[in-house]
Design a protein around this motif. Structure first.
Motif, PDB file in Angstrom:
ATOM      1  N   ALA A 145       4.860 -28.088   5.024  1.00  0.00           N
ATOM      2  CA  ALA A 145       4.433 -28.326   3.647  1.00  0.00           C
ATOM      3  C   ALA A 145       3.173 -27.542   3.308  1.00  0.00           C
ATOM      4  O   ALA A 145       2.299 -27.361   4.149  1.00  0.00           O
ATOM      5  N   GLU A 146       3.097 -27.098   2.062  1.00  0.00           N
ATOM      6  CA  GLU A 146       1.912 -26.435   1.550  1.00  0.00           C
ATOM      7  C   GLU A 146       1.607 -26.966   0.158  1.00  0.00           C
ATOM      8  O   GLU A 146       2.524 -27.335  -0.592  1.00  0.00           O
ATOM      9  N   ILE A 147       0.329 -26.982  -0.195  1.00  0.00           N
ATOM     10  CA  ILE A 147      -0.065 -27.380  -1.546  1.00  0.00           C
ATOM     11  C   ILE A 147      -0.641 -26.175  -2.274  1.00  0.00           C
ATOM     12  O   ILE A 147      -1.188 -25.256  -1.664  1.00  0.00           O
ATOM     13  N   GLY A 148      -0.505 -26.177  -3.590  1.00  0.00           N
ATOM     14  CA  GLY A 148      -1.014 -25.067  -4.379  1.00  0.00           C
ATOM     15  C   GLY A 148      -0.853 -25.334  -5.857  1.00  0.00           C
ATOM     16  O   GLY A 148      -0.701 -26.469  -6.289  1.00  0.00           O
ATOM     17  N   GLY A 149      -0.871 -24.258  -6.642  1.00  0.00           N
ATOM     18  CA  GLY A 149      -0.790 -24.390  -8.093  1.00  0.00           C
ATOM     19  C   GLY A 149      -2.162 -24.434  -8.693  1.00  0.00           C
ATOM     20  O   GLY A 149      -2.929 -23.469  -8.620  1.00  0.00           O
ATOM     21  N   ASN A 150      -2.522 -25.560  -9.257  1.00  0.00           N
ATOM     22  CA  ASN A 150      -3.837 -25.731  -9.888  1.00  0.00           C
ATOM     23  C   ASN A 150      -4.893 -26.159  -8.878  1.00  0.00           C
ATOM     24  O   ASN A 150      -6.031 -26.434  -9.251  1.00  0.00           O
ATOM     25  N   ILE A 151      -4.535 -26.226  -7.621  1.00  0.00           N
ATOM     26  CA  ILE A 151      -5.458 -26.612  -6.554  1.00  0.00           C
ATOM     27  C   ILE A 151      -5.259 -25.642  -5.386  1.00  0.00           C
ATOM     28  O   ILE A 151      -4.137 -25.221  -5.103  1.00  0.00           O
ATOM     29  N   GLY A 152      -6.329 -25.255  -4.751  1.00  0.00           N
ATOM     30  CA  GLY A 152      -6.208 -24.397  -3.573  1.00  0.00           C
ATOM     31  C   GLY A 152      -5.665 -23.023  -3.907  1.00  0.00           C
ATOM     32  O   GLY A 152      -6.142 -22.339  -4.807  1.00  0.00           O
ATOM     33  N   ARG A 153      -4.617 -22.621  -3.219  1.00  0.00           N
ATOM     34  CA  ARG A 153      -4.044 -21.293  -3.384  1.00  0.00           C
ATOM     35  C   ARG A 153      -3.118 -21.208  -4.596  1.00  0.00           C
ATOM     36  O   ARG A 153      -2.468 -22.184  -4.971  1.00  0.00           O
ATOM     37  N   GLY A 154      -3.082 -20.006  -5.210  1.00  0.00           N
ATOM     38  CA  GLY A 154      -2.115 -19.770  -6.262  1.00  0.00           C
ATOM     39  C   GLY A 154      -0.712 -19.916  -5.708  1.00  0.00           C
ATOM     40  O   GLY A 154      -0.458 -19.618  -4.538  1.00  0.00           O
ATOM     41  N   VAL A 155       0.225 -20.344  -6.529  1.00  0.00           N
ATOM     42  CA  VAL A 155       1.554 -20.691  -6.034  1.00  0.00           C
ATOM     43  C   VAL A 155       2.267 -19.500  -5.387  1.00  0.00           C
ATOM     44  O   VAL A 155       2.999 -19.661  -4.399  1.00  0.00           O
TER      45      VAL A 155
END
Length: 477
Positions: A145-155
């Motif tokens: 799993a990875e998180i992104g979007g408006n948090i952390g890394r760009g999608v």
């Protein structure tokens, strides 16, 4: 990086060379698109060139040749005034999208059995904590799993997609209003209150942008909605009436006949015939307060709907380390505890911290949102003293004076931390909290809320270190 192969052979304009713009330009180029990337800021253009972005002046381009404009989410295409690139695009009939839409098309282009799972989160407040918590749960349960979007890394900067991959995306209204193709296997809508109205114009338009998170879902997907907020409670009723997907309500104020509830700190799942206690959230030290209990309930609902084991989810929730700048305990100097809630950029967000603590020495201020701190008045009794910083100080001074809340205009964050520490130390109050929860944007004194939170961390850590040094010196004497 995710390669934007669906744009192969297209001529694409990209404006805004920050975190998302640069990755979008590089992703498009690797996918075979002819990319013209630009930013009004010379320093941003130089930094983008250094990363390998094809920087070309869009003011000199023939806009009739462009297939689409990828516009940075922070750049307006209508209100308060359309950016010149958006005006050019509209004149020439060029669709305006963002990096989330590119990602969505790449997912949709894959055969169904090869697609990753997509979990999306939106709401006025609580998005980042819920996103990070879902990512933590998935990893704790052994998922890629990875998180992104408006948090952390760009999608588009996330690792290459494959079957078995989970992408957890925090989505702002700015991103959602430029996204048409995204289908979420689980979509979370936490709450809704006035924010970003200068961009959207009306609450109805703001709500419509947020609601796009449910677009393209099918009967196999899940919609998770917080029902403690009157606006989202109404939306839950409207979506239920339309049917078309699994809809899971979440509440921290009442026990639900069907849904996910938190009662007296205990998380309950009642989505089948049997109500099951998942975990005791009072043991989740990084999830203090009713709003964080809602975040935990929503995270549970999203991950459980994807087939994860309820017991494993509960254990993962309790082990969540927390997120920087969201009611983050920095440390203590004797009885005085320092809490960094710099992410509280509006009154609704600050309210969560003010109602979670007592004996608060409150640091607030910056660029005020509509309504200022008036919505917080019922929680003023929890404030021992307030310290005002930034351009909102005169306005907040008037509000606090009317309500007889002791306060002073400190001006700077450093001075506010020093004064609050002195007053808290001398108060004799048990367990005082020095709380940075500004209820304001940061742009008058800081680049962003993260920079503001880091500055608070530095000031607080310096005081904590000095206290420890003095304590050790006294012990050795």
């Amino acid at each position: 990086m995710i390669k934007a192969a669906t744009f192969q052979g297209q001529k694409t304009a990209v404006f805004g060379l920050g975190r998302t713009g640069n990755t979008a330009a590089l992703s498009l180029a690797r996918g075979g698109a002819d990319v013209w990337a630009w930013d009004d800021n010379e320093a941003a253009r130089k930094a983008a060139k250094a990363q390998g972005v094809n920087v070309k002046d869009l003011s000199k381009a023939d806009w009739s040749d462009f297939n689409e404009l990828v516009l940075s989410p922070g750049v307006p295409h209508e209100l308060p005034k359309a950016h010149w690139t958006a005006a050019k695009a509209k004149t020439h009939g060029v669709p305006i999208i963002c990096d989330i839409e590119i990602f969505a098309r790449e997912v949709a282009a894959r055969p169904e059995h090869q697609r990753p799972k997509i979990i999306t989160i939106t709401g006025t407040n609580g998005k980042s904590t819920t996103t990070a918590l879902i990512g933590h749960i998935l990893k704790a349960c052994g998922k890629d799993a990875e998180i992104g979007g408006n948090i952390g890394r760009g999608v588009l900067d996330l690792d290459k997609m494959h079957a078995g991959k989970y992408y957890v995306l925090e989505l702002s209204s700015y991103q959602l209003e430029r996204t048409q193709s995204l289908r979420a296997n689980a979509a979370v809508f936490l709450n809704l209150s006035p924010d970003h109205l200068e961009r959207h114009g009306t609450m109805k338009a703001y709500e419509a942008a947020k609601l796009r998170i449910f677009d393209n879902q099918t009967h196999d997907d899940s919609a998770i909605i917080g029902v403690d907020n009157k606006e989202t409670k109404r939306l839950f009723s409207e979506l239920t009436a339309k049917n078309g997907r699994r809809i899971i309500p979440v509440s921290t104020k009442k026990s639900l006949g069907r849904g996910i509830s938190v009662m007296k700190g205990r998380l309950y799942c009642n989505v089948s015939s049997k109500c099951v206690e998942v975990c005791d959230l009072t043991h989740a030290k990084a999830l203090e307060g009713q709003h964080n209990h809602q975040n935990a309930a929503a995270a549970y609902a999203a991950t459980q709907s994807l087939g994860l084991d309820p017991k494993a989810i509960g254990e993962a929730i309790l082990s969540f380390p927390g997120l920087a700048h969201r009611m983050e305990t920095i440390g203590s100097a004797g009885p005085v505890r320092f809490v960094n809630d710099s992410k509280a950029t509006n009154a609704d967000a600050a309210m969560q911290a003010l109602k979670s603590y007592e004996n608060i020495y409150w640091i607030a201020g910056g660029v005020a949102k509509a309504g200022g701190i008036t919505p917080l008045e019922k929680h003023f009794p929890n404030i021992s003293k307030a310290y005002l910083i930034g351009e909102s100080s005169p306005e907040f001074h008037k509000t606090l004076t009317k309500k007889n809340v002791e306060h002073k205009i400190s001006g700077t964050l450093e001075k506010a931390v020093l004064c609050a520490t002195r007053d808290a130390m001398q108060s004799g109050i048990e367990n005082p909290i020095i709380l940075l929860s500004p209820a304001c944007a940061s742009f008058d004194q800081f680049k962003n809320f993260e920079t503001r939170g880091e500055a608070f961390r530095e000031h607080a850590s310096r005081i904590i270190d000095l206290f420890e040094q003095e304590k050790n010196r006294m012990s050795a004497a």
